[in-house]
Scaffold this motif. Sequence first.
Motif, mmCIF file in Angstrom:
data_model
loop_
_atom_site.group_PDB
_atom_site.id
_atom_site.type_symbol
_atom_site.label_atom_id
_atom_site.label_comp_id
_atom_site.label_asym_id
_atom_site.label_seq_id
_atom_site.Cartn_x
_atom_site.Cartn_y
_atom_site.Cartn_z
ATOM 1 N N ILE A 124 0.844 -1.201 0.000
ATOM 2 C CA ILE A 124 0.000 0.000 0.000
ATOM 3 C C ILE A 124 0.879 1.251 0.000
ATOM 4 C CG2 ILE A 124 -1.655 1.356 1.337
ATOM 5 C CD1 ILE A 124 -2.904 -1.364 2.205
ATOM 6 N N ALA A 125 1.919 1.265 0.810
ATOM 7 C CA ALA A 125 2.827 2.418 0.843
ATOM 8 C C ALA A 125 3.487 2.616 -0.520
ATOM 9 C CB ALA A 125 3.879 2.230 1.935
ATOM 10 N N GLN A 126 3.843 1.523 -1.184
ATOM 11 C CA GLN A 126 4.457 1.620 -2.516
ATOM 12 C C GLN A 126 3.488 2.225 -3.520
ATOM 13 O OE1 GLN A 126 5.599 -2.146 -4.235
ATOM 14 N NE2 GLN A 126 6.265 -1.201 -6.147
ATOM 15 N N VAL A 127 2.246 1.780 -3.515
ATOM 16 C CA VAL A 127 1.239 2.302 -4.441
ATOM 17 C C VAL A 127 1.015 3.799 -4.187
ATOM 18 C CG1 VAL A 127 -1.213 2.186 -5.043
ATOM 19 C CG2 VAL A 127 0.110 0.086 -4.844
ATOM 20 N N HIS A 128 1.018 4.190 -2.927
ATOM 21 C CA HIS A 128 0.861 5.609 -2.593
ATOM 22 C C HIS A 128 2.057 6.426 -3.081
ATOM 23 C CE1 HIS A 128 0.058 9.280 -0.413
ATOM 24 N NE2 HIS A 128 1.284 9.203 0.079
ATOM 25 N N ARG A 129 3.250 5.987 -2.740
ATOM 26 C CA ARG A 129 4.457 6.757 -3.073
ATOM 27 C C ARG A 129 4.731 6.809 -4.569
ATOM 28 N NH1 ARG A 129 7.189 4.043 1.924
ATOM 29 N NH2 ARG A 129 6.952 5.691 3.472
ATOM 30 N N GLU A 130 4.545 5.694 -5.256
ATOM 31 C CA GLU A 130 4.915 5.632 -6.667
ATOM 32 C C GLU A 130 3.825 6.108 -7.621
ATOM 33 O OE1 GLU A 130 6.480 1.766 -7.601
ATOM 34 O OE2 GLU A 130 8.007 1.908 -6.024
ATOM 35 N N HIS A 131 2.555 6.014 -7.211
ATOM 36 C CA HIS A 131 1.473 6.317 -8.135
ATOM 37 C C HIS A 131 0.480 7.342 -7.609
ATOM 38 C CE1 HIS A 131 3.156 3.050 -10.371
ATOM 39 N NE2 HIS A 131 2.981 2.255 -9.343
ATOM 40 N N GLY A 132 0.734 7.864 -6.406
ATOM 41 C CA GLY A 132 -0.101 8.930 -5.879
ATOM 42 C C GLY A 132 -1.484 8.505 -5.415
ATOM 43 N N MET A 133 -1.727 7.208 -5.305
ATOM 44 C CA MET A 133 -3.029 6.768 -4.800
ATOM 45 C C MET A 133 -3.142 7.231 -3.350
ATOM 46 S SD MET A 133 -4.582 5.445 -7.189
ATOM 47 C CE MET A 133 -4.639 4.405 -8.597
ATOM 48 N N PHE A 192 -7.731 -5.420 8.714
ATOM 49 C CA PHE A 192 -7.358 -4.292 7.865
ATOM 50 C C PHE A 192 -7.458 -2.986 8.652
ATOM 51 C CE2 PHE A 192 -8.171 -1.044 4.606
ATOM 52 C CZ PHE A 192 -7.088 -1.253 3.769
ATOM 53 N N ALA A 193 -8.592 -2.779 9.330
ATOM 54 C CA ALA A 193 -8.835 -1.530 10.050
ATOM 55 C C ALA A 193 -7.926 -1.358 11.262
ATOM 56 C CB ALA A 193 -10.298 -1.454 10.488
ATOM 57 N N HIS A 194 -7.676 -2.431 11.994
ATOM 58 C CA HIS A 194 -6.958 -2.315 13.264
ATOM 59 C C HIS A 194 -5.460 -2.564 13.171
ATOM 60 C CE1 HIS A 194 -10.661 -1.711 15.441
ATOM 61 N NE2 HIS A 194 -11.184 -2.724 14.796
ATOM 62 N N GLU A 195 -5.010 -3.232 12.107
ATOM 63 C CA GLU A 195 -3.587 -3.536 11.991
ATOM 64 C C GLU A 195 -2.948 -2.903 10.755
ATOM 65 O OE1 GLU A 195 -2.474 -7.650 12.707
ATOM 66 O OE2 GLU A 195 -4.348 -7.954 13.814
ATOM 67 N N VAL A 196 -3.563 -3.087 9.595
ATOM 68 C CA VAL A 196 -2.960 -2.594 8.352
ATOM 69 C C VAL A 196 -3.006 -1.064 8.281
ATOM 70 C CG1 VAL A 196 -3.091 -2.615 5.829
ATOM 71 C CG2 VAL A 196 -3.442 -4.742 7.102
ATOM 72 N N VAL A 197 -4.173 -0.477 8.458
ATOM 73 C CA VAL A 197 -4.324 0.980 8.305
ATOM 74 C C VAL A 197 -3.394 1.753 9.241
ATOM 75 C CG1 VAL A 197 -5.927 2.922 8.526
ATOM 76 C CG2 VAL A 197 -6.633 0.843 7.322
ATOM 77 N N PRO A 198 -3.359 1.453 10.546
ATOM 78 C CA PRO A 198 -2.442 2.219 11.404
ATOM 79 C C PRO A 198 -0.970 2.042 11.003
ATOM 80 C CG PRO A 198 -4.017 1.007 12.752
ATOM 81 C CD PRO A 198 -4.188 0.540 11.331
ATOM 82 N N ALA A 199 -0.600 0.846 10.577
ATOM 83 C CA ALA A 199 0.791 0.601 10.177
ATOM 84 C C ALA A 199 1.136 1.345 8.888
ATOM 85 C CB ALA A 199 1.041 -0.899 10.028
ATOM 86 N N VAL A 200 0.187 1.438 7.955
ATOM 87 C CA VAL A 200 0.419 2.200 6.727
ATOM 88 C C VAL A 200 0.578 3.674 7.061
ATOM 89 C CG1 VAL A 200 -0.614 2.989 4.546
ATOM 90 C CG2 VAL A 200 -0.726 0.563 5.180
ATOM 91 N N ARG A 201 -0.279 4.201 7.903
ATOM 92 C CA ARG A 201 -0.169 5.615 8.300
ATOM 93 C C ARG A 201 1.187 5.899 8.921
ATOM 94 N NH1 ARG A 201 -6.274 6.185 10.622
ATOM 95 N NH2 ARG A 201 -7.230 6.742 8.624
ATOM 96 N N GLN A 202 1.632 4.995 9.783
ATOM 97 C CA GLN A 202 2.933 5.167 10.420
ATOM 98 C C GLN A 202 4.058 5.091 9.386
ATOM 99 O OE1 GLN A 202 3.785 2.364 13.534
ATOM 100 N NE2 GLN A 202 5.625 3.429 14.158
ATOM 101 N N ALA A 203 3.974 4.147 8.455
ATOM 102 C CA ALA A 203 5.002 4.006 7.421
ATOM 103 C C ALA A 203 5.075 5.249 6.537
ATOM 104 C CB ALA A 203 4.729 2.767 6.565
ATOM 105 N N LEU A 204 3.926 5.828 6.222
ATOM 106 C CA LEU A 204 3.913 7.016 5.355
ATOM 107 C C LEU A 204 4.308 8.282 6.101
ATOM 108 C CD1 LEU A 204 0.757 6.265 3.192
ATOM 109 C CD2 LEU A 204 3.163 6.017 2.559
ATOM 110 N N ALA A 205 4.206 8.279 7.402
ATOM 111 C CA ALA A 205 4.604 9.444 8.200
ATOM 112 C C ALA A 205 6.121 9.524 8.343
ATOM 113 C CB ALA A 205 3.951 9.389 9.583
ATOM 114 N N THR A 206 6.786 8.402 8.089
ATOM 115 C CA THR A 206 8.237 8.337 8.179
ATOM 116 C C THR A 206 8.820 8.571 6.795
ATOM 117 O OG1 THR A 206 7.982 6.671 9.906
ATOM 118 C CG2 THR A 206 10.165 6.901 8.927
ATOM 119 N N PRO A 207 9.648 9.631 6.642
ATOM 120 C CA PRO A 207 10.201 9.919 5.308
ATOM 121 C C PRO A 207 11.131 8.844 4.783
ATOM 122 C CG PRO A 207 10.900 11.593 6.926
ATOM 123 C CD PRO A 207 10.065 10.580 7.642
#
Length: 105
Positions: free
Chosen positions: A63-72, A90-105
């Motif tokens: 998910i982080a890759q799709v966001h970073r590379e394609h702007g989704m 998805f709601a309790h494990e994936v979403v918070p981890a994606v948010r954390q991954a994207l918050a880190t440059p």
Amino acid sequence: MDAFAVLSRAGPPRRRRRPRRRGRGAAGRDPGAIRKVYNLNGLIEPTSRGDFHGPVGQWVEQIAQVHREHGMNGFAYWPDGDHERQLGVFAHEVVPAVRQALATP
């Protein structure tokens, strides 16, 4: 909002990229304000079986890759089965981890 019936992690088809960019500029809209939703179909499971079929960590990376590379910037999850449990993971494990991954440059 961009929508694609099928979209690989490689991104949108080339033939659709350029006209959409021109249209956004011509409309006078900030490209960052446009929502691009990626439909996720798969299963969160212990063993990887390919894209969006694997453990939580794999989902976070993809998910982080799709966001970073394609702007989704929006994601809709459609699990292949075991819907209630899958949506909870998805709601309790994936979403918070994606948010954390994207918050880190």
